[in-house]
Scaffold this motif. Structure first.
Motif, PDB file in Angstrom:
ATOM      1  N   ARG A   1      -7.871  -4.066  -2.983  1.00  0.00           N
ATOM      2  CA  ARG A   1      -7.780  -3.006  -3.987  1.00  0.00           C
ATOM      3  C   ARG A   1      -6.399  -2.939  -4.614  1.00  0.00           C
ATOM      4  O   ARG A   1      -6.229  -2.470  -5.746  1.00  0.00           O
ATOM      5  CB  ARG A   1      -8.133  -1.649  -3.364  1.00  0.00           C
ATOM      6  CG  ARG A   1      -9.552  -1.565  -2.812  1.00  0.00           C
ATOM      7  CD  ARG A   1      -9.772  -0.264  -2.064  1.00  0.00           C
ATOM      8  NE  ARG A   1      -8.860  -0.112  -0.943  1.00  0.00           N
ATOM      9  CZ  ARG A   1      -8.821   0.948  -0.142  1.00  0.00           C
ATOM     10  NH1 ARG A   1      -9.675   1.961  -0.331  1.00  0.00           N
ATOM     11  NH2 ARG A   1      -7.956   1.030   0.856  1.00  0.00           N
ATOM     12  N   GLU A   2      -5.383  -3.421  -3.851  1.00  0.00           N
ATOM     13  CA  GLU A   2      -4.015  -3.364  -4.357  1.00  0.00           C
ATOM     14  C   GLU A   2      -3.772  -4.338  -5.502  1.00  0.00           C
ATOM     15  O   GLU A   2      -2.768  -4.239  -6.201  1.00  0.00           O
ATOM     16  CB  GLU A   2      -3.012  -3.620  -3.222  1.00  0.00           C
ATOM     17  CG  GLU A   2      -2.978  -2.524  -2.173  1.00  0.00           C
ATOM     18  CD  GLU A   2      -2.545  -1.168  -2.724  1.00  0.00           C
ATOM     19  OE1 GLU A   2      -1.884  -1.134  -3.778  1.00  0.00           O
ATOM     20  OE2 GLU A   2      -2.887  -0.142  -2.100  1.00  0.00           O
ATOM     21  N   SER A   3      -4.682  -5.278  -5.703  1.00  0.00           N
ATOM     22  CA  SER A   3      -4.557  -6.152  -6.867  1.00  0.00           C
ATOM     23  C   SER A   3      -4.500  -5.322  -8.140  1.00  0.00           C
ATOM     24  O   SER A   3      -3.696  -5.588  -9.045  1.00  0.00           O
ATOM     25  CB  SER A   3      -5.723  -7.131  -6.922  1.00  0.00           C
ATOM     26  OG  SER A   3      -5.662  -7.924  -8.097  1.00  0.00           O
TER      27      SER A   3
ATOM     28  N   HIS B   1      -4.822   2.962   7.096  1.00  0.00           N
ATOM     29  CA  HIS B   1      -3.649   2.156   6.823  1.00  0.00           C
ATOM     30  C   HIS B   1      -2.409   2.604   7.599  1.00  0.00           C
ATOM     31  O   HIS B   1      -1.442   1.842   7.691  1.00  0.00           O
ATOM     32  CB  HIS B   1      -3.316   2.194   5.331  1.00  0.00           C
ATOM     33  CG  HIS B   1      -3.959   1.115   4.517  1.00  0.00           C
ATOM     34  ND1 HIS B   1      -3.686  -0.226   4.715  1.00  0.00           N
ATOM     35  CD2 HIS B   1      -4.867   1.162   3.535  1.00  0.00           C
ATOM     36  CE1 HIS B   1      -4.390  -0.947   3.872  1.00  0.00           C
ATOM     37  NE2 HIS B   1      -5.122  -0.133   3.145  1.00  0.00           N
TER      38      HIS B   1
ATOM     39  N   LYS C   1       5.695   0.009  -2.329  1.00  0.00           N
ATOM     40  CA  LYS C   1       5.897   0.497  -3.700  1.00  0.00           C
ATOM     41  C   LYS C   1       7.299   1.050  -3.887  1.00  0.00           C
ATOM     42  O   LYS C   1       7.872   0.987  -4.987  1.00  0.00           O
ATOM     43  CB  LYS C   1       4.838   1.542  -4.033  1.00  0.00           C
ATOM     44  CG  LYS C   1       3.432   0.955  -4.175  1.00  0.00           C
ATOM     45  CD  LYS C   1       2.439   1.993  -4.643  1.00  0.00           C
ATOM     46  CE  LYS C   1       1.048   1.376  -4.856  1.00  0.00           C
ATOM     47  NZ  LYS C   1       0.407   0.938  -3.596  1.00  0.00           N
TER      48      LYS C   1
ATOM     49  N   ASP D   1      -5.367  -5.788   1.536  1.00  0.00           N
ATOM     50  CA  ASP D   1      -6.260  -4.820   0.906  1.00  0.00           C
ATOM     51  C   ASP D   1      -6.428  -5.255  -0.549  1.00  0.00           C
ATOM     52  O   ASP D   1      -5.522  -5.088  -1.366  1.00  0.00           O
ATOM     53  CB  ASP D   1      -5.640  -3.428   0.993  1.00  0.00           C
ATOM     54  CG  ASP D   1      -6.527  -2.337   0.395  1.00  0.00           C
ATOM     55  OD1 ASP D   1      -7.436  -2.674  -0.383  1.00  0.00           O
ATOM     56  OD2 ASP D   1      -6.271  -1.153   0.709  1.00  0.00           O
TER      57      ASP D   1
ATOM     58  N   ASP E   1      -1.153  -8.529  -0.355  1.00  0.00           N
ATOM     59  CA  ASP E   1      -1.685  -7.497   0.523  1.00  0.00           C
ATOM     60  C   ASP E   1      -3.085  -7.899   0.970  1.00  0.00           C
ATOM     61  O   ASP E   1      -3.814  -8.533   0.210  1.00  0.00           O
ATOM     62  CB  ASP E   1      -1.730  -6.140  -0.185  1.00  0.00           C
ATOM     63  CG  ASP E   1      -1.744  -4.989   0.801  1.00  0.00           C
ATOM     64  OD1 ASP E   1      -2.786  -4.774   1.451  1.00  0.00           O
ATOM     65  OD2 ASP E   1      -0.711  -4.302   0.928  1.00  0.00           O
TER      66      ASP E   1
ATOM     67  N   ILE F   1      -4.290  -1.656  -8.046  1.00  0.00           N
ATOM     68  CA  ILE F   1      -3.436  -0.467  -7.880  1.00  0.00           C
ATOM     69  C   ILE F   1      -1.954  -0.850  -7.947  1.00  0.00           C
ATOM     70  O   ILE F   1      -1.195  -0.365  -8.799  1.00  0.00           O
ATOM     71  CB  ILE F   1      -3.746   0.239  -6.553  1.00  0.00           C
ATOM     72  CG1 ILE F   1      -5.202   0.719  -6.545  1.00  0.00           C
ATOM     73  CG2 ILE F   1      -2.802   1.421  -6.353  1.00  0.00           C
ATOM     74  CD1 ILE F   1      -5.669   1.231  -5.199  1.00  0.00           C
ATOM     75  N   ALA F   2      -1.525  -1.732  -7.043  1.00  0.00           N
ATOM     76  CA  ALA F   2      -0.122  -2.149  -7.046  1.00  0.00           C
ATOM     77  C   ALA F   2       0.177  -3.052  -8.240  1.00  0.00           C
ATOM     78  O   ALA F   2       1.294  -3.065  -8.759  1.00  0.00           O
ATOM     79  CB  ALA F   2       0.220  -2.869  -5.739  1.00  0.00           C
TER      80      ALA F   2
ATOM     81  N   HIS G   1       0.823  -1.215   0.000  1.00  0.00           N
ATOM     82  CA  HIS G   1       0.000   0.000   0.000  1.00  0.00           C
ATOM     83  C   HIS G   1       0.854   1.259   0.000  1.00  0.00           C
ATOM     84  O   HIS G   1       0.540   2.233  -0.679  1.00  0.00           O
ATOM     85  CB  HIS G   1      -0.937   0.011   1.209  1.00  0.00           C
ATOM     86  CG  HIS G   1      -1.808   1.229   1.263  1.00  0.00           C
ATOM     87  ND1 HIS G   1      -2.943   1.379   0.488  1.00  0.00           N
ATOM     88  CD2 HIS G   1      -1.706   2.372   1.997  1.00  0.00           C
ATOM     89  CE1 HIS G   1      -3.499   2.551   0.740  1.00  0.00           C
ATOM     90  NE2 HIS G   1      -2.774   3.170   1.656  1.00  0.00           N
TER      91      HIS G   1
END
Length: 443
Positions: free
Chosen positions: A76-78, A234, A53, A74, A72, A80-81, A49
């Motif tokens: 959403r990081e699938s 976070h 990075k 989270d 992660d 985003i990251a 997160h």
């Protein structure tokens, strides 16, 4: 016949056994001859997160590396990251929420850990037990015992474990240490470290439903369970004792490590800390103002001053260290090195070629690239590791001891051979921690 893939994994495994503290015989050329086109280092990043990075970026700037997986809690990081990795490496990585599943992938050579602090040591141990090398962000442990266990694990499993105190790989820091050793400022006896920021109040958290994108059970992992509140994730977990380690471990670790390095000191013989949560009245459980003093055998000492919520700079710097000797003083931070004689005349000055961030929450910069390069070279070629876990543990331990002294409200006397607290059972109660069922660390 053994495949190239098998040879690659076996070579990396065998060469790493001698990578801490000295160089093995294999050179870059001989390594290339053995591995040929299959010498790519395959990474996985865990906790992506924020700081994760920066580690992904540092790995992407090394030769012949790949990032096949990220992990992660989270989800959403699938995206985003995952997009971040694809932009840097050219391929979207596999995404995991459970580190245990990721570690089953035998093609991963090393994991990069940038999770909350309570996960650092357990995840590092799991990594080396799964035959992976480990780059773990500072602090390497949530408590003193975890650091000791990581040292035992490194010795038992023979994997490279580098702590992310990246200034150890900084070119100007390395030069400053060389100059100190050669007597530029005489005999060094005192180091002063500081950190100042203007963090805002975290307020009073409310119990709310866990966000749909967060696996709260896995986020807590080895820590005892708590009800979810809206001011934990976070970043604010840093200030809660169940998961974080306070500002002294969050940021003080860096400059305390620099001072200890410059002094040539190991474990301290005493530590005394004072301070409190003065600036705001909220849920913050650690200290926004803290001064910790450490004394070492041989007439040496260092101190750290942390001000989390009052960002007035020292020497126009939000963080840094001064090293004092009989012939002068060195002022050293991530980007600059200035040496003075005893008449305050500048006798040497250097600036880093690649600038690194200082007081933001991600800390991206040239130091990350240098430190990651050293980590990779230690695995591949046996290059001397700049921050082996044996050294990372000692500097992290100083920070834990500062917090323990603060909690019990008194000066601690220590065994200077291992940092253990002497004749104070109450203080030693903080040496380890309680784990959630099934998560005890076992080397």
């Amino acid at each position: 016949m053994k495949t190239n893939k098998f040879n690659r994994r076996e070579f990396i495994k065998k060469s790493s056994a001698g990578a801490v503290g000295f160089s093995v015989a294999a050179s870059a050329k001989s390594y290339a001859n053995i591995l040929g086109a299959n010498d790519r280092m395959n990474f996985a990043a865990v906790g992506v997160h924020g700081r994760g990075k920066a580690l992904i970026l540092a790995a992407s700037q090394q030769k012949n590396t790949s990032m096949s997986a990220i992990c992660d809690v989270d989800e959403r990081e699938s995206d985003i990251a995952g997009k971040f990795v694809k932009d840097k490496f050219g391929k979207k990585p596999k995404f995991y929420t459970d580190i245990r599943k990721l570690l089953e992938d035998k093609d991963i050579d090393a994991i990069l850990i940038a999770t909350p602090d309570h996960w650092h040591a357990p995840m590092s141990l799991m990594g080396v037990q799964a035959d992976k090398h480990v780059y773990v962000e500072k602090p390497c442990s949530h408590n003193p015992r975890e650091g000791e266990l990581l040292v035992e694990a490194r010795q038992k499993y023979g994997k490279v474990i580098q702590m992310g105190n990246q200034q150890r790989s900084g070119l100007i820091s390395i030069q400053a240490m060389k100059d100190i050793q050669e007597g530029l400022i005489g005999d060094v006896y005192y180091g002063k470290a500081w950190y100042a920021n203007d963090r805002k109040s975290i307020g009073t958290g409310k119990a709310v439903e866990v966000p749909s994108w967060l696996d709260w059970e896995l986020w807590q992992g080895p820590a005892p369970r708590e009800e979810y509140k809206d001011n934990f994730v976070h970043y604010n977990w840093h200030w809660f004792t169940n998961w974080g380690t306070g500002e002294i471990c969050n940021n003080g670790t860096h400059e305390i490590d620099i001072c200890r390095w410059a002094l040539g000191a190991s474990y301290p013989k005493t530590v005394a800390s004072s301070g409190g949560r003065f600036h705001f009245k909220d849920d913050w459980e650690f200290y926004d103002t803290q001064v910790a003093n450490f004394e070492f055998d041989g007439g040496k000492m260092l101190s750290w001053e942390g001000r989390s919520c009052n960002g007035l700079r020292q020497y126009k710097r939000g963080r840094g260290a001064t090293i004092h000797g009989t012939k002068g003083t060195i002022l050293l931070d991530r980007n600059n090195y200035i040496a003075y004689d005893n008449d305050q005349n500048v006798i040497k000055e250097m600036a880093a070629k690649d600038i690194s961030a200082t007081t933001d929450t991600t800390g991206v910069g040239g130091l990350d690239v240098y430190h990651m390069s050293n980590f990779i070279n230690a695995i591949k070629d046996g290059e001397k590791l700049h921050s082996p876990i044996e050294e990372g543990h000692i500097s992290t331990l100083l920070c834990h001891l500062g917090n323990i002294s603060q909690r019990v409200g008194r000066k601690l006397n220590l065994d200077a051979s291992n940092g253990h607290i002497l004749n104070d059972p109450e203080a030693m109660e903080h040496w380890g921690r309680e784990y959630a069922p099934g998560w005890d660390m076992k080397v």
